[in-house]
Design a protein around this motif. Structure first.
Motif, PDB file in Angstrom:
ATOM      1  N   ALA A 225       0.859  -1.034  -0.095  1.00  0.00           N
ATOM      2  CA  ALA A 225      -0.160   0.104  -0.054  1.00  0.00           C
ATOM      3  C   ALA A 225       0.884   1.227   0.007  1.00  0.00           C
ATOM      4  O   ALA A 225       0.576   2.299  -0.624  1.00  0.00           O
ATOM      5  CB  ALA A 225      -0.899   0.121   1.213  1.00  0.00           C
ATOM      6  N   THR A 226       1.770   1.236   0.781  1.00  0.00           N
ATOM      7  CA  THR A 226       2.762   2.375   0.853  1.00  0.00           C
ATOM      8  C   THR A 226       3.502   2.530  -0.438  1.00  0.00           C
ATOM      9  O   THR A 226       3.751   3.651  -1.029  1.00  0.00           O
ATOM     10  CB  THR A 226       3.873   2.328   2.036  1.00  0.00           C
ATOM     11  OG1 THR A 226       3.092   2.108   3.151  1.00  0.00           O
ATOM     12  CG2 THR A 226       4.653   3.534   2.017  1.00  0.00           C
ATOM     13  N   GLN A 227       3.956   1.479  -0.988  1.00  0.00           N
ATOM     14  CA  GLN A 227       4.665   1.547  -2.448  1.00  0.00           C
ATOM     15  C   GLN A 227       3.910   2.138  -3.367  1.00  0.00           C
ATOM     16  O   GLN A 227       4.382   3.021  -4.041  1.00  0.00           O
ATOM     17  CB  GLN A 227       5.222   0.167  -2.879  1.00  0.00           C
ATOM     18  CG  GLN A 227       6.121   0.084  -3.894  1.00  0.00           C
ATOM     19  CD  GLN A 227       7.256   0.892  -4.005  1.00  0.00           C
ATOM     20  OE1 GLN A 227       8.222   0.784  -3.197  1.00  0.00           O
ATOM     21  NE2 GLN A 227       7.092   2.463  -4.477  1.00  0.00           N
ATOM     22  N   LEU A 228       2.724   1.824  -3.368  1.00  0.00           N
ATOM     23  CA  LEU A 228       1.571   2.010  -4.509  1.00  0.00           C
ATOM     24  C   LEU A 228       1.302   3.568  -4.391  1.00  0.00           C
ATOM     25  O   LEU A 228       1.456   4.347  -5.347  1.00  0.00           O
ATOM     26  CB  LEU A 228       0.411   1.202  -4.486  1.00  0.00           C
ATOM     27  CG  LEU A 228      -0.654   1.720  -5.451  1.00  0.00           C
ATOM     28  CD1 LEU A 228      -0.353   1.412  -6.806  1.00  0.00           C
ATOM     29  CD2 LEU A 228      -2.116   1.094  -4.997  1.00  0.00           C
ATOM     30  N   ALA A 229       1.237   4.081  -3.260  1.00  0.00           N
ATOM     31  CA  ALA A 229       1.016   5.559  -2.754  1.00  0.00           C
ATOM     32  C   ALA A 229       2.032   6.074  -3.304  1.00  0.00           C
ATOM     33  O   ALA A 229       1.935   7.448  -3.737  1.00  0.00           O
ATOM     34  CB  ALA A 229       0.771   5.749  -1.326  1.00  0.00           C
ATOM     35  N   VAL A 230       3.234   5.768  -2.903  1.00  0.00           N
ATOM     36  CA  VAL A 230       4.494   6.595  -3.396  1.00  0.00           C
ATOM     37  C   VAL A 230       4.438   6.624  -4.913  1.00  0.00           C
ATOM     38  O   VAL A 230       4.820   7.835  -5.502  1.00  0.00           O
ATOM     39  CB  VAL A 230       5.780   5.886  -2.773  1.00  0.00           C
ATOM     40  CG1 VAL A 230       6.996   6.464  -3.458  1.00  0.00           C
ATOM     41  CG2 VAL A 230       5.979   6.066  -1.365  1.00  0.00           C
ATOM     42  N   SER A 231       4.378   5.662  -5.675  1.00  0.00           N
ATOM     43  CA  SER A 231       4.532   5.611  -7.001  1.00  0.00           C
ATOM     44  C   SER A 231       3.304   6.718  -7.576  1.00  0.00           C
ATOM     45  O   SER A 231       3.370   7.584  -8.409  1.00  0.00           O
ATOM     46  CB  SER A 231       4.218   4.066  -7.447  1.00  0.00           C
ATOM     47  OG  SER A 231       5.174   3.363  -6.910  1.00  0.00           O
ATOM     48  N   ARG A 232       2.260   6.759  -6.982  1.00  0.00           N
ATOM     49  CA  ARG A 232       0.967   7.402  -7.593  1.00  0.00           C
ATOM     50  C   ARG A 232       1.393   8.882  -6.979  1.00  0.00           C
ATOM     51  O   ARG A 232       0.751   9.711  -8.081  1.00  0.00           O
ATOM     52  CB  ARG A 232      -0.456   6.797  -6.705  1.00  0.00           C
ATOM     53  CG  ARG A 232      -0.884   5.720  -7.344  1.00  0.00           C
ATOM     54  CD  ARG A 232      -0.535   5.434  -8.721  1.00  0.00           C
ATOM     55  NE  ARG A 232      -1.470   4.170  -8.910  1.00  0.00           N
ATOM     56  CZ  ARG A 232      -1.171   3.378 -10.338  1.00  0.00           C
ATOM     57  NH1 ARG A 232      -0.261   3.908 -11.122  1.00  0.00           N
ATOM     58  NH2 ARG A 232      -1.951   2.378 -10.704  1.00  0.00           N
ATOM     59  N   VAL A 233       1.845   9.151  -6.144  1.00  0.00           N
ATOM     60  CA  VAL A 233       2.134  10.614  -5.724  1.00  0.00           C
ATOM     61  C   VAL A 233       3.153  11.102  -6.955  1.00  0.00           C
ATOM     62  O   VAL A 233       2.819  12.133  -7.243  1.00  0.00           O
ATOM     63  CB  VAL A 233       2.641  10.454  -4.530  1.00  0.00           C
ATOM     64  CG1 VAL A 233       3.259  12.194  -4.096  1.00  0.00           C
ATOM     65  CG2 VAL A 233       1.777  10.294  -3.324  1.00  0.00           C
ATOM     66  N   VAL A 234       4.017  10.453  -7.209  1.00  0.00           N
ATOM     67  CA  VAL A 234       5.010  10.824  -8.055  1.00  0.00           C
ATOM     68  C   VAL A 234       4.438  10.874  -9.610  1.00  0.00           C
ATOM     69  O   VAL A 234       4.854  11.912 -10.223  1.00  0.00           O
ATOM     70  CB  VAL A 234       6.271   9.750  -8.194  1.00  0.00           C
ATOM     71  CG1 VAL A 234       7.275  10.222  -9.335  1.00  0.00           C
ATOM     72  CG2 VAL A 234       6.968   9.804  -6.939  1.00  0.00           C
ATOM     73  N   GLN A 235       3.697   9.925  -9.893  1.00  0.00           N
ATOM     74  CA  GLN A 235       3.107   9.848 -11.184  1.00  0.00           C
ATOM     75  C   GLN A 235       1.874  11.152 -11.316  1.00  0.00           C
ATOM     76  O   GLN A 235       2.005  11.999 -12.336  1.00  0.00           O
ATOM     77  CB  GLN A 235       2.375   8.524 -11.312  1.00  0.00           C
ATOM     78  CG  GLN A 235       1.500   8.601 -12.634  1.00  0.00           C
ATOM     79  CD  GLN A 235       0.890   7.070 -12.820  1.00  0.00           C
ATOM     80  OE1 GLN A 235      -0.152   7.103 -12.284  1.00  0.00           O
ATOM     81  NE2 GLN A 235       1.458   6.183 -13.554  1.00  0.00           N
TER      82      GLN A 235
END
Length: 423
Positions: free
Chosen positions: A321-331
């Motif tokens: 969940a944290t990794q997905l949130a990091v990727s989506r913030v950057v995206q």
């Protein structure tokens, strides 16, 4: 029709109750007015039946009974009214019971013991249509009144002792019998009604939960489709503009290849998402978890931006969940910079993996849209995703020029997540 009424009608449609057992019980439940008329007639016959024998009795010489030619019509009239009151026992059971007590008190002035099941039926109605507690209260009051009237009249000789004892014992027995049967029937009736109401509430709650689940699933689908489509199309548009602006085939070939690669990646993610939606046996939609931070920065760099990525700390064993949130913030930050930042040439991305928190920041040097413009689906979905991961996100102008998206997420490693799930 309101949602509440629709839910109520849906609940009534799904509550298929069995028929009442027995022909007689079904007849009484379907024709309550006919049942009340029959009960009233039966009670009237039992109450006034002994009065036919009074004409053959010798006229009493003394006592209140000597006034029977005068009091007789009054007693008969009250008896008729009291039995007729049974027709209203379902709506006004306490009032009907009070009328029955008046009839019993009036029967004390008869020349011979008379009585009937009037108070028995009235006590039954109070217990069924009010409560056992109300029935106990009115029964105690009725017993006190009958006892207080019959005992002095019997002791003083104003009425024969047989009439007094008949009123005390007979009516008390009738009240107790009707109250006990009514309490049993009434409690069972209220218990069944409570079960039906609870079942209706459960059906309504189930429908509401289904609506909430469908709404939440739509929001998740909207977030996933936005994350897949918006960024890929933004990169493809930027690359296509660069290709269109150049007349050198050799220089445009890498841009065209990048467009194709971006499109293929978007189609791959889209097929995976649609495949989950089309599969009836598939679990609820879950995001495609993979670290796309470097790909996002590389796509911005291929579109002609001076994009940099700075990573600090160890991202190993980071929770999904944290990794997905990091990727989506950057995206989302990079996509917004490419779409909305006028004149932007530089995009800086920094991700700091701390022991307890992951800090993400995306900045650009362009002129952003008006700060008063409400956020679109991207920022709203990003905020929802970060909050689901337990973090916080902010977006706004930088000092001077540019725009900044900043997020702070609590670090949840895979081992910690597994231990919490096992607990």
């Amino acid at each position: 029709m309101t949602p509440a009424s629709r839910s109520s009608s849906s609940a009534d449609d799904e509550l298929r109750l069995p028929r009442s057992p027995g022909v007689i019980r079904r007849f009484w439940s379907r024709h309550p007015r006919t049942a009340d008329v029959l009960i009233a007639i039966f009670c009237l016959l039992l109450t006034l039946g002994p009065a036919n024998a009074f004409s053959r009795l010798a006229p009493p010489a003394t006592g209140i009974a000597a006034m029977w030619p005068v009091t007789g019509p009054l007693v008969v009239g009250l008896s008729v009214l009291g039995c007729a009151g049974l027709l209203l026992r379902r709506r006004f059971p306490v009032l009907v019971f009070a009328g029955g007590v008046v009839v019993v008190l009036a029967s004390l002035f008869a020349p011979a013991p008379i009585g009937g099941p009037l108070l028995c039926f009235a006590a039954y109605a109070v217990a069924v249509y009010r409560s056992a507690r109300v029935c106990l209260i009115v029964a105690a009051i009725a017993a006190t009144l009958v006892l207080g009237a019959a005992v002095p009249l019997g002791v003083s000789g104003a009425i024969p002792s047989t009439i007094a004892w008949n009123a005390i014992v007979g009516e008390t027995f009738g009240i107790v019998l009707g109250g006990l049967i009514g309490a049993n029937v009434g409690n069972r009736k209220r218990y069944v009604a409570a079960l039906i109401e609870r079942s209706r509430q459960l059906v309504i709650e189930r429908d509401q939960q289904a609506l909430l689940a469908a709404s939440g699933e739509r929001e998740r689908i909207a977030r996933e489709l936005h994350d897949i489509v918006a960024h890929s199309l933004t990169v493809m548009v930027a690359l296509a503009e660069g290709v269109a602006a150049s007349s050198d085939p050799e220089r445009t070939r890498p841009g065209a290849s990048a467009i194709a690669a971006t499109g293929r990646g978007a189609l791959r993610d889209m097929r995976a998402t649609l495949g989950v939606l089309r599969d009836a046996d598939a679990p609820p939609l879950t995001p495609l978890v993979r670290d796309t931070t470097a790909e996002t920065v590389a796509s911005a760099r291929a579109a002609g931006y001076e994009a940099t990525l700075t990573v600090a700390g160890d991202p190993a064993a980071l929770g999904a969940a944290t990794q997905l949130a990091v990727s989506r913030v950057v995206q989302e930050g990079v996509t917004n910079a490419m779409r909305h930042a006028t004149g932007a040439r530089r995009i800086d991305v920094s991700v700091a993996y701390g022991p307890d928190e992951v800090a993400v920041e995306v900045t650009d040097d362009g002129d952003p849209v008006d700060a008063t413009t409400p956020g679109g689906y991207g920022l709203r979905g990003l905020r929802e995703r970060v909050e689901l991961a337990g973090g916080r996100v902010s977006a706004g102008r930088r000092h001077g020029r540019g725009w900044r998206v900043r997020a702070a997420l609590p670090r949840r490693d895979e081992d910690r997540v597994r231990s919490e799930e096992n607990e």
